[in-house]
Design an enzyme around this catalytic site. Structure first.
Site, PDB file in Angstrom:
ATOM      1  N   CYS A 213      -6.650   1.018   2.620  1.00 12.63           N
ATOM      2  CA  CYS A 213      -7.586   2.158   2.650  1.00 12.63           C
ATOM      3  C   CYS A 213      -7.410   3.060   1.436  1.00 12.63           C
ATOM      4  O   CYS A 213      -8.354   3.724   1.006  1.00 12.63           O
ATOM      5  CB  CYS A 213      -7.393   2.973   3.919  1.00 12.63           C
ATOM      6  SG  CYS A 213      -7.897   2.106   5.396  1.00 12.63           S
TER       7      CYS A 213
ATOM      8  N   GLU B  16       0.863  -1.188   0.000  1.00 11.57           N
ATOM      9  CA  GLU B  16       0.000   0.000   0.000  1.00 11.57           C
ATOM     10  C   GLU B  16       0.891   1.227   0.000  1.00 11.57           C
ATOM     11  O   GLU B  16       1.924   1.260   0.685  1.00 11.57           O
ATOM     12  CB  GLU B  16      -0.904   0.018   1.237  1.00 11.57           C
ATOM     13  CG  GLU B  16      -1.718   1.311   1.316  1.00 11.57           C
ATOM     14  CD  GLU B  16      -2.913   1.249   2.249  1.00 11.57           C
ATOM     15  OE1 GLU B  16      -2.951   0.360   3.108  1.00 11.57           O
ATOM     16  OE2 GLU B  16      -3.792   2.122   2.106  1.00 11.57           O
TER      17      GLU B  16
ATOM     18  N   ASN C 230     -12.310  -2.954   0.047  1.00  6.99           N
ATOM     19  CA  ASN C 230     -11.328  -3.101   1.116  1.00  6.99           C
ATOM     20  C   ASN C 230     -12.004  -2.859   2.450  1.00  6.99           C
ATOM     21  O   ASN C 230     -12.369  -1.721   2.748  1.00  6.99           O
ATOM     22  CB  ASN C 230     -10.189  -2.094   0.944  1.00  6.99           C
ATOM     23  CG  ASN C 230      -9.218  -2.155   2.115  1.00  6.99           C
ATOM     24  OD1 ASN C 230      -8.530  -3.147   2.289  1.00  6.99           O
ATOM     25  ND2 ASN C 230      -9.190  -1.116   2.940  1.00  6.99           N
ATOM     26  N   GLU C 231     -12.170  -3.891   3.197  1.00  9.00           N
ATOM     27  CA  GLU C 231     -12.782  -3.854   4.538  1.00  9.00           C
ATOM     28  C   GLU C 231     -13.916  -2.821   4.645  1.00  9.00           C
ATOM     29  O   GLU C 231     -14.031  -2.085   5.621  1.00  9.00           O
ATOM     30  CB  GLU C 231     -11.722  -3.662   5.632  1.00  9.00           C
ATOM     31  CG  GLU C 231     -10.863  -2.453   5.584  1.00  9.00           C
ATOM     32  CD  GLU C 231      -9.800  -2.407   6.708  1.00  9.00           C
ATOM     33  OE1 GLU C 231      -9.699  -1.348   7.348  1.00  9.00           O
ATOM     34  OE2 GLU C 231      -9.092  -3.400   6.941  1.00  9.00           O
TER      35      GLU C 231
HETATM   36  O1  AHR Z   1      -2.453  -1.747   6.573  1.00  7.08           O
HETATM   37  C1  AHR Z   1      -2.870  -0.511   7.020  1.00  7.08           C
HETATM   38  C2  AHR Z   1      -4.366  -0.306   6.890  1.00  7.08           C
HETATM   39  O2  AHR Z   1      -5.035  -1.190   7.732  1.00  7.08           O
HETATM   40  C3  AHR Z   1      -4.950  -0.594   5.538  1.00  7.08           C
HETATM   41  O3  AHR Z   1      -4.873   0.487   4.694  1.00  7.08           O
HETATM   42  C4  AHR Z   1      -6.375  -0.913   5.846  1.00  7.08           C
HETATM   43  O4  AHR Z   1      -6.944  -1.763   4.895  1.00  7.08           O
HETATM   44  C5  AHR Z   1      -6.334  -1.477   7.235  1.00  7.08           C
HETATM   45  O5  AHR Z   1      -7.256  -0.901   8.058  1.00  7.08           O
END
Ligand code: AHR
Length: 647
Positions: A252, A48, A382-383
């Protein structure tokens, strides 16, 4: 002949010969050993653009804010001239302004206009400070490029210099800006000195007015020698993990800080000067110089299967929560925009895999990669908070992708925690819709990982599979890493339902971390590999696709072991972890495998529980017996790899 007849008719020898024939061709005869197939893609990586992982990190660009697109929206004290300085010495004078009329491309609206009223003796220009300074090494070459447009009429000679902060020149080339249309100029500068915090200077030597944009300086030595490439030491550290797959671009970052900030892959391909930059949800800026083409190419270069994650057409539920007053929370794209959005997702698959005759396959080919990138996996979301808005949009995308591309494994999402509302609702939705795989995330204390090794033992094997897309214990000590190692043996044991797993996050630049812990820390000059890195490396370098239960027995807590075979090499691999304080005697019973190869290695990771650095695995030769005892030292991970008999 008489002897052969004798043994054939003698039942004892007949059984022996039959057993030999049955095991012929198999390296470790499995007739007497319980086994199960597990995922060959179990251990991969999560990337990320967080904590300067991309710009100022893996992406090798040394110029910060090269396109003058930094803005207070990225970070409140940032503006288009951040990381730059006006340079005048030797009685020269002029002005610098930020302008937006007639940019190189509408996606890249800001540029600098340098007006030189008097060039004096030493010229007038700009300095860039890079990311905490520019690291240069004597004898190394640096590829410089810039776009300029003459606003005045006469050509303007420019000196491009690598300098110390004090102004000593450590490398120089000359170019002449000579057209009133945007034009790209390139040159190679060789550094004459080492400097860990050099600057780049662009010095105009004549009176005149010049527009300047896209100032780039990339070391000639990048990972795999790619032109718009990756930093070689970081690229190599990642490649050394030998990850089965790589997830990108987040996290995120994918669903973004509000709808306008979702990561849209099409904004990140094509000529870098035409890409659409944007704010980074982690409170900085994305140049997207490391865009989808570079991600796919990097995956190929490190031998990892690409796993892109696209937004599920909703923004992050925490949008605005962290640094904006009155955030928007989760928002969904208007439903009438969904058909276009779904096309965007389908186009991504075409960009990765489509023939060069297809619209998007042709763009991949134009970028220099006519062959397919062999995309097999695609994450959607994503989550995300499991709201009706999310589910409706997810399902719209999912159904079309599955019907048009049954060959792609689509991965759904079940929230940010190992339990709770989003987890429950996410799994219910996955089961109702028979999703192939969902993405679980959890960050917990090491004790949680030690206590939860049974988590997947009772997951239904016939239903949706698991991608454990983000996990880490809270810390970078050896104890944290060993707790993860204990847990990873349980992922192997459950590799028939947990198909993929990736530690998160991967990279963090020291001084710019938005999240801790991370797997690899770095500065401009070097990298620090954590104990967690070595655990990941030992597991992913020693993945198997067949799991053998009950091969290693022991008594003790915070201890674990696994036995897998890698069918590609035929090697048999034992992993023994002791996260506890006392030695534990393990018994390995390999008598069901025959014949055994005496060519084996032992890789041993050990140190003090609290150690964060200098915990490095050591490999020695090992002589395995069919049955042997092994003393698992406190705070240790041992990997025994028994070579295939084929070699
Ligand atoms: O890995 C850090 C963050 O943790 C990521 O962006 C997110 O998907 C999770 O909450």
């Amino acid at each position: 002949m008489g002897f052969i007849k004798y043994v054939w008719y003698n039942s004892f020898y007949r059984i022996t010969i039959l057993l030999c024939l049955l095991s012929a061709g198999s390296i470790y005869g499995q007739n007497t050993v319980k086994r199960k197939q597990i995922s060959p893609n179990l251990f991969g990586i999560f990337f990320e653009d967080l904590s300067y992982a991309a710009d100022g990190g893996l992406y090798a660009e040394l110029i910060q804010n090269r396109s003058f697109e930094y803005a207070p929206d990225d970070r409140k004290d940032w503006q288009p001239f951040t990381a730059w300085e006006y340079l005048t010495k030797g009685y020269g004078y002029g002005t610098v302004s930020v302008e937006t009329r007639e940019p190189i491309h509408p996606n890249n609206p800001h540029y600098i206009v340098l007006k030189v009223d008097d060039a004096g003796q030493e010229g007038v220009g700009l300095i860039n400070y890079g990311f905490d300074g520019i690291v240069i090494r004597a004898g190394e070459k640096y590829n410089f490029s810039v776009f300029t447009r003459l606003v005045s009429e006469q050509p303007i000679p420019l000196s491009i210099q690598l300098r110390s902060k004090k102004g000593d020149v450590y490398g120089e080339v000359a170019i002449t800006a000579n057209t009133q249309k945007w034009n790209k100029y390139s040159a190679v500068i060789e550094a004459t000195h080492n400097d860990d915090s050099a600057v780049l200077a662009i010095v105009a030597k004549n009176k005149g007015t010049l527009a300047i944009d896209m100032v780039s300086l990339i070391p000639d030595k990048t990972f795999h020698g790619r032109a718009n490439g990756m930093r070689s030491d970081l690229g190599q550290a990642i490649a050394d993990l030998k990850p089965a797959f790589m997830r990108f671009p987040g996290g995120c970052l994918v669903h973004g800080d509000g709808l306008e900030n979702m990561y849209r892959w099409k904004n990140t391909i094509g000529p870098v000067e035409e890409r659409k930059e944007q704010r980074n949800i982690w409170n900085y800026h994305q140049s997207v110089g490391l865009g989808y083409f570079e991600y796919f190419q990097f995956c190929e270069d490190i031998g990892a299967k690409p796993l892109p994650v696209v937004p599920a057409a909703v923004s992050c539920q925490n949008s605005g929560g962290t640094w904006k007053i009155g955030g928007t929370g989760q928002r969904g794209l208007p439903l009438d925009e969904m058909p276009d959005y779904i096309t965007e997702v389908l186009d991504l698959i075409e960009y990765a895999n489509g023939p060069v005759t297809s619209t998007w396959g042709a763009k991949r080919a134009a970028a220099g990669h006519p062959a397919s990138f062999h995309l097999e996996f695609l994450g959607i979301g994503n989550e995300d908070k499991q709201t009706p808005e999310f589910r409706e949009r997810f399902k719209l995308i999912y159904d079309v992708v599955k019907s048009k591309h049954p060959e792609i494994t689509v991965i759904g999402t079940v929230g940010p925690s190992p339990a709770g509302e989003d987890y429950e609702l996410g799994w219910k939705f996955a089961n109702e819709n028979m999703l192939q795989m969902v993405d679980e995330h959890y960050y917990e204390k090491p004790e949680w990982f030690l206590a939860n090794t049974g988590r997947y033992d009772n997951y239904d094997r016939k239903k949706t599979k698991v991608y454990l897309g983000e996990y880490a214990s809270w810390g970078n000590t050896l104890f944290n890493a060993l707790a993860e190692a204990v847990y990873m043996t349980s992922l192997e044991r459950n590799g028939d339902v947990v198909n993929m797993a990736s530690y998160a996050p991967l990279l963090a630049r020291i001084g710019h971390t938005s999240w801790n812990p991370n797997l690899i820390y770095f500065t401009g000059t070097g990298i620090t590999l954590t104990p967690n890195y070595y655990v990941q490396q030992l597991f992913s370098n020693n993945q198997g696709d067949i799991y053998y239960p009950d091969i290693v027995s022991f008594k003790g807590t915070n201890v674990a072991a696994s036995c897998v075979k890698d069918s590609k090499t035929g090697d048999l691999i034992l992993k023994l972890v002791n996260a506890g304080e006392t030695p534990v005697l393990a018994k390995a019973n390999l008598s069901g495998f025959r014949p055994l190869n005496s060519n084996a290695t032992l890789t041993f990771l050990n140190g003090q529980n609290e150690a964060k650095e200098n915990v490095v695995p050591v490999t020695t030769a090992f002589k395995p017996e069919k049955q042997f005892t092994y003393n698992m030292a406190p705070h240790s991970l041992s990997v025994i790899r028994i070579k295939s008999k084929k070699e």
